[in-house]
Enzyme design. Structure first.
Site, PDB file in Angstrom:
ATOM      1  N   ASP A 148      15.026 -40.822  39.736  1.00  0.00           N
ATOM      2  CA  ASP A 148      15.812 -40.460  38.672  1.00  0.00           C
ATOM      3  C   ASP A 148      14.572 -39.619  37.542  1.00  0.00           C
ATOM      4  O   ASP A 148      14.855 -39.530  36.419  1.00  0.00           O
ATOM      5  CB  ASP A 148      15.779 -41.617  37.769  1.00  0.00           C
ATOM      6  CG  ASP A 148      16.848 -41.619  36.755  1.00  0.00           C
ATOM      7  OD1 ASP A 148      17.331 -40.527  36.481  1.00  0.00           O
ATOM      8  OD2 ASP A 148      16.662 -42.246  35.472  1.00  0.00           O
ATOM      9  N   CYS A 213      36.186 -46.892  27.484  1.00  0.00           N
ATOM     10  CA  CYS A 213      35.262 -45.902  26.812  1.00  0.00           C
ATOM     11  C   CYS A 213      35.290 -45.763  25.318  1.00  0.00           C
ATOM     12  O   CYS A 213      36.431 -45.228  24.900  1.00  0.00           O
ATOM     13  CB  CYS A 213      35.070 -44.538  27.785  1.00  0.00           C
ATOM     14  SG  CYS A 213      33.815 -43.523  26.959  1.00  0.00           S
TER      15      CYS A 213
END
Ligand code: SF4
Length: 368
Positions: A148, A213
């Protein structure tokens, strides 16, 4: 990151197949829950990335566009790369509340991946161990470990390596482990046999993540508009958090897990036994006012070795101010905000003023 000399040996197909099996065993011994191997062809993902960037969905994350095709063509990032060994490490610590904390508006919600020590170091070290074990078996190989932190299409590579499918929330989901895990990659020049990609998508008619969301950031199946995403707003965004999203942020002060928490596959999440991922400083249950009272010195001290530290103290206060603006009215919250009215940062002061105005409205409503 580690790089060694390119492989010089010639292994037969049989040797490579046996090695691939052993790599998976070693990976599990090193604490990875799953290991898969894939080639470097990310053509379809490259087209997706181009469309996503062209739509501006990356917001201020210029680094997503900066490296050109290095992100989608592993051999351009690390010349000689033929295969990618993709690994999964589950991160959810045992006995950590999630939705309950979201329901306590005076308590801070920190994304569950960030409660403990920074995962980058730990996973990179384990990947380096894995590479050393391979080298102990076959001699020097060319490799580089990523977690990452470089232009790497980690979810796309993991999907191709058979570790899960892309959910409508754009997370990689494993049918028996959910999506609360880290991914890491070992790029290598060993021509190992590849695993079958995870081609079956199990979302079906479900769209729970899109409905849940808080800021409607999932603008299409598998497409996140980062500019609306609370993770982006609280971690990546440098400046002011647009006002239209502040109320929806609730008590989420570092990242957001909502699209994962509502996912039916999250019930299969496996808890992590890694000590490094255990919550530090009560970050899984601490009051917003307590975090807001941390001095910069305390922030630096308590977030040393944590992913949180990279946002810096000013953004940390900015996020907490929004959380406090969304908290129920109390004298303690109002006092905590007032104490920061003169903080030497325009960004912080503006968010504090916004939060205080909300607190005063709530106080007035109580009197009425
Ligand atoms: S919540 Fe439903 S639609 Fe969203 S990723 Fe999970 S299964 Fe897929």
């Amino acid at each position: 990151m580690s790089t060694t000399a390119p492989s010089t040996h010639k292994l037969s197909d049989t040797d490579l197949a046996a090695l691939a099996t052993r790599i998976k065993t070693w990976g599990r011994e090193l604490g990875f829950q799953e290991v898969g191997i894939t080639d470097t062809d990310l053509e379809s993902h490259e087209r997706y990335l181009e469309r996503w960037l062209a739509a501006g969905h990356h917001g201020e994350m210029g680094f997503m566009a900066k490296h050109g095709t290095k992100r989608t063509r592993p051999e351009e990032l690390v010349p000689g790369t033929l295969r990618v060994i993709s690994v999964r490490m589950d991160y959810l610590p045992p006995e950590v509340e999630t939705t309950k904390v979201l329901g306590k508006p005076d308590t801070a919600y920190v994304s569950r991946y960030a409660l403990g020590r920074d995962y980058h170091k730990l996973i990179r070290k384990r990947l380096a161990h894995l590479a050393k074990r391979i080298e102990a078996e076959v001699g020097p190989i060319g490799y580089r470990a990523f977690v990452d932190s470089a232009p790497v299409m980690e979810r796309a590579l993991a999907q191709k390596a058979g570790l899960g499918w892309f959910g409508k929330n754009a997370m990689l989901i494993h049918p028996r482990a959910g999506s609360q895990f880290f991914l890491g990659e070992l790029y290598t020049d060993l021509p190992l046999p590849t695993d079958a990609p995870f081609d079956t998508e199990h979302c079906g008619k479900c769209s729970a993540c899109r409905t849940a969301c808080p800021t409607d950031a999932i603008v299409d199946d598998k497409v996140i508009d980062s500019r609306r995403c609370i993770s982006y707003l609280t971690i990546e965004l440098d400046g002011a958090i647009p006002e239209q999203y502040r109320e929806a942020m609730g008590n989420r002060v570092y990242g957001c897990d909502d699209c994962q928490l509502v996912c039916p596959f999250t019930r299969f999440t496996r808890v992590s036994q890694e000590d490094d991922f255990a919550p530090r400083h009560d970050l899984d249950r601490i009051a917003l006012t307590r975090l807001f009272a941390w001095s910069e010195e305390e922030f630096l001290d308590k977030t040393a070795g944590s992913a949180i530290r990279r946002i810096g103290y000013v953004r940390w206060l900015r996020n907490l101010a929004v959380g406090l603006g969304n908290a129920p009215w109390s004298e303690a919250v109002e006092a905590a905000l007032k104490a920061r009215l003169a903080y030497p940062s325009d960004l912080v002061r503006e968010h504090v003023r916004w939060a205080l105005a909300r607190q005063r409205d709530k106080r007035a409503q109580r009197i009425l």
